[in-house]
Scaffold this motif. Structure first.
Motif, PDB file in Angstrom:
ATOM      1  N   THR A   2       0.849  -1.183   0.000  1.00 49.68           N
ATOM      2  CA  THR A   2       0.000   0.000   0.000  1.00 49.68           C
ATOM      3  C   THR A   2       0.883   1.230   0.000  1.00 49.68           C
ATOM      4  OG1 THR A   2      -0.115  -0.070   2.404  1.00 49.68           O
ATOM      5  CG2 THR A   2      -1.899  -1.146   1.197  1.00 49.68           C
ATOM      6  N   LYS A   7      -3.898   3.156   0.259  1.00 45.97           N
ATOM      7  CA  LYS A   7      -4.440   2.575  -0.968  1.00 45.97           C
ATOM      8  C   LYS A   7      -3.430   1.596  -1.580  1.00 45.97           C
ATOM      9  CE  LYS A   7      -7.292   6.515  -2.253  1.00 45.97           C
ATOM     10  NZ  LYS A   7      -7.563   7.514  -3.289  1.00 45.97           N
ATOM     11  N   MET A   8      -3.968   0.610  -2.342  1.00 48.20           N
ATOM     12  CA  MET A   8      -3.112  -0.344  -3.054  1.00 48.20           C
ATOM     13  C   MET A   8      -2.418   0.366  -4.207  1.00 48.20           C
ATOM     14  SD  MET A   8      -4.889  -3.979  -3.786  1.00 48.20           S
ATOM     15  CE  MET A   8      -6.593  -3.605  -3.490  1.00 48.20           C
ATOM     16  N   ASN A   9      -1.167  -0.068  -4.490  1.00 50.10           N
ATOM     17  CA  ASN A   9      -0.510   0.463  -5.688  1.00 50.10           C
ATOM     18  C   ASN A   9      -0.987  -0.336  -6.905  1.00 50.10           C
ATOM     19  OD1 ASN A   9       0.978  -1.917  -5.853  1.00 50.10           O
ATOM     20  ND2 ASN A   9       2.779  -1.033  -4.850  1.00 50.10           N
ATOM     21  N   ARG A  10      -0.620   0.087  -8.089  1.00 51.99           N
ATOM     22  CA  ARG A  10      -1.100  -0.543  -9.318  1.00 51.99           C
ATOM     23  C   ARG A  10      -0.648  -2.001  -9.426  1.00 51.99           C
ATOM     24  NH1 ARG A  10      -1.064   3.668 -14.328  1.00 51.99           N
ATOM     25  NH2 ARG A  10      -1.654   5.467 -13.098  1.00 51.99           N
ATOM     26  N   GLU A  12      -0.027  -4.209  -7.077  1.00 53.30           N
ATOM     27  CA  GLU A  12      -0.820  -5.053  -6.177  1.00 53.30           C
ATOM     28  C   GLU A  12      -2.249  -5.210  -6.686  1.00 53.30           C
ATOM     29  OE1 GLU A  12      -1.611  -7.427  -2.762  1.00 53.30           O
ATOM     30  OE2 GLU A  12       0.233  -6.818  -3.762  1.00 53.30           O
ATOM     31  N   ALA A  13      -2.837  -4.120  -7.166  1.00 51.05           N
ATOM     32  CA  ALA A  13      -4.202  -4.174  -7.691  1.00 51.05           C
ATOM     33  C   ALA A  13      -4.261  -5.079  -8.916  1.00 51.05           C
ATOM     34  CB  ALA A  13      -4.696  -2.773  -8.038  1.00 51.05           C
ATOM     35  N   GLY A  14      -3.272  -4.989  -9.781  1.00 47.65           N
ATOM     36  CA  GLY A  14      -3.218  -5.837 -10.972  1.00 47.65           C
ATOM     37  C   GLY A  14      -3.077  -7.301 -10.620  1.00 47.65           C
ATOM     38  N   ARG A  15      -2.227  -7.606  -9.661  1.00 51.93           N
ATOM     39  CA  ARG A  15      -2.037  -8.993  -9.237  1.00 51.93           C
ATOM     40  C   ARG A  15      -3.323  -9.563  -8.667  1.00 51.93           C
ATOM     41  NH1 ARG A  15      -1.363 -11.645  -4.855  1.00 51.93           N
ATOM     42  NH2 ARG A  15      -1.152  -9.849  -3.501  1.00 51.93           N
ATOM     43  N   LYS A  16      -3.975  -8.832  -7.791  1.00 55.39           N
ATOM     44  CA  LYS A  16      -5.230  -9.304  -7.187  1.00 55.39           C
ATOM     45  C   LYS A  16      -6.326  -9.463  -8.232  1.00 55.39           C
ATOM     46  CE  LYS A  16      -4.693  -8.006  -2.396  1.00 55.39           C
ATOM     47  NZ  LYS A  16      -5.405  -7.531  -1.231  1.00 55.39           N
ATOM     48  N   GLY A  17      -6.398  -8.522  -9.163  1.00 57.08           N
ATOM     49  CA  GLY A  17      -7.389  -8.618 -10.241  1.00 57.08           C
ATOM     50  C   GLY A  17      -7.138  -9.844 -11.114  1.00 57.08           C
TER      51      GLY A  17
END
Length: 174
Positions: A2, A7-10, A12-17
């Motif tokens: 974060t 907030k999550m960085n890009r 981390e958000a991409g990996r989770k998505g």
């Protein structure tokens, strides 16, 4: 990870998505979106683009694999191709390849590959091989001559081609 404001960085958000998408979709889904992406890419790029990325991919692959890898995939590809094609297919592609090669190479090229082929053959075959092909060649020439009607049955003092081939085969035995 974060950032400072929680907030999550890009990344981390991409990996989770990606993980969530993988859980919710099957192989067919990925094949379909892959095909759509390929079609869209082909509409936006020309031949040179594909040549460049193909070359880069080939170079990267060659850095990661050895001779045995290429022999194995070549054999698998050849087997798969032979299951799907007949003799005429191979005759056609052989002719096209020969024509393309002849447009790009001169007499010296053919002399060089002929010499290399002859040397490789002599390294892997013994006298019996040369005796056999000499005899077969002599017989074929005699049959060709006889079939053409060029032999009048008279003796002009010359040795027949069949006899010359047989004698050549015998001579190489010694």
């Amino acid at each position: 990870m974060t950032n400072n404001n929680g907030k999550m960085n890009r990344e981390e958000a991409g990996r989770k998505g990606g993980e969530t998408t993988a859980k919710n979709h099957d192989k067919e889904f990925y094949q379909e979106i892959g095909q759509k992406g390929g079609e869209a890419t082909s509409e936006n790029h020309d031949k040179e683009f594909y040549q460049e990325i193909g070359q880069k991919g080939g170079e990267a692959t060659s850095e990661n694999h050895d001779k045995e890898f290429y022999q194995e995939i070549g054999q698998k590809g050849g087997e798969a191709t032979s299951e799907n094609h007949d003799k005429e297919f191979y005759q056609e592609i052989g002719q096209k390849g020969g024509e393309a090669t002849s447009e790009n190479h001169d007499k010296e090229f053919y002399q060089e590959i002929g010499q290399k082929g002859g040397e490789a053959t002599s390294d892997s075959h013994g006298k019996e091989f040369y005796q056999e092909i000499g005899e077969k060649g002599g017989e074929a020439r005699a049959n060709q001559r006889d079939g053409d009607g060029s032999s009048d049955g008279s003796s002009n003092g010359k040795m027949s081609r069949e006899e010359a081939g047989r004698k050549g085969g015998e001579k190489s035995r010694r």
